[in-house]
Design an enzyme around this catalytic site. Structure first.
Site, PDB file in Angstrom:
ATOM      1  N   HIS A  63     -57.081 -24.423 -34.129  1.00 10.76           N
ATOM      2  CA  HIS A  63     -58.060 -25.433 -34.564  1.00 10.76           C
ATOM      3  C   HIS A  63     -59.486 -24.877 -34.542  1.00 10.76           C
ATOM      4  CE1 HIS A  63     -55.037 -28.502 -32.676  1.00 10.76           C
ATOM      5  NE2 HIS A  63     -54.594 -28.020 -33.824  1.00 10.76           N
ATOM      6  N   LYS A  73     -66.635 -22.840 -27.278  1.00  8.61           N
ATOM      7  CA  LYS A  73     -65.856 -23.461 -26.197  1.00  8.61           C
ATOM      8  C   LYS A  73     -65.795 -22.548 -24.988  1.00  8.61           C
ATOM      9  CE  LYS A  73     -63.072 -25.682 -29.707  1.00  8.61           C
ATOM     10  NZ  LYS A  73     -61.888 -25.539 -30.584  1.00  8.61           N
ATOM     11  N   HIS A 120     -59.014 -21.609 -32.430  1.00 11.15           N
ATOM     12  CA  HIS A 120     -58.576 -21.608 -31.030  1.00 11.15           C
ATOM     13  C   HIS A 120     -57.232 -22.307 -30.894  1.00 11.15           C
ATOM     14  CE1 HIS A 120     -58.528 -23.520 -26.920  1.00 11.15           C
ATOM     15  NE2 HIS A 120     -58.465 -22.225 -26.666  1.00 11.15           N
TER      16      HIS A 120
END
Ligand code: T46
Length: 184
Positions: A63, A73, A120
């Site tokens: 994603h 992230k 990811h």
């Protein structure tokens, strides 16, 4: 907090917090903005924390969010063990289309920083896993995108029997990598 020299992807960093053990248990700073920036050189402002629980064999990904809603992230595992993957989608990057598996677990307490421009995903190796991560941009459903975990071009080795995988219908229907798509 220390950098674990294990990432071969441009901009991705694996870090390990300093853990203080005593007769009660343990303590560690799971995130410290000042320390993180000084150590990594990334001045990232996280705005959203997420948590997911997954059973053994679950694969979530690949994603990313597109455009102005792209997300960096900082991911970690607070229970169990996962193999976490970042895939470099930045066309100008020296590691474009390369991927990196990183073992994240309750025991190693490693954290994986993934800058904007990456897809990811992760696969759960333990019976259960609680995955927590910080994002530097808000969730934006309209900007959600992804690449199929079984994409033949990226050819990711998930190191688990594909017959054991638990994958959402949404992820099963993600498109394959398209060379002409300018992801980032
Ligand atoms: C990501 C997200 C989802 N949601 C809602 C949307 C769905 O109704 C529900 C489950 O979402 P999804 O199935 O996309 O969850 P994951 O498969 O864990 O997705 C995440 O897994 C991979 C590994 C990632 O890196 C992304 O952060 C994220 O895409 O939560 C929200 O309300 N806020 C959010 O930030």
């Amino acid at each position: 907090m220390n950098i674990i020299p294990s990432s071969n992807l441009e901009g991705c960093i694996v870090i390990k917090p300093n853990v203080y053990n005593d007769n009660r248990g343990y303590f560690f700073e799971s995130f410290n903005q000042k320390t993180f920036t000084a150590l990594t050189g990334h001045s990232v402002s996280f705005v959203q924390d997420n948590e997911s629980f997954s059973k053994k064999g679950t694969l979530r990904g690949l994603h990313f969010q597109t455009g102005e809603y792209a997300q960096a992230k900082l991911v970690r595992v607070v229970r169990g063990e996962v193999l976490d993957y970042a895939v470099d989608l930045r066309r100008s990057s020296p590691t474009y289309k390369k991927y990196q598996p990183v073992l994240l677990s309750e025991s190693n307490r490693h954290q994986f920083f993934i800058p904007r421009g990456f897809a990811h995903g992760f696969v759960v190796l333990s019976d259960e896993a609680v995955f927590q991560y910080k994002c530097d941009n808000y969730y934006n459903k309209q900007s959600e995108a992804g690449i199929n975990f079984a994409d033949p071009t990226l050819n990711i080795d998930w190191k688990i029997d594909v017959n054991e995988l638990i994958v959402s219908d949404k992820d099963k229907e993600l498109p394959f990598f398209n060379e002409s798509d300018f992801y980032f």
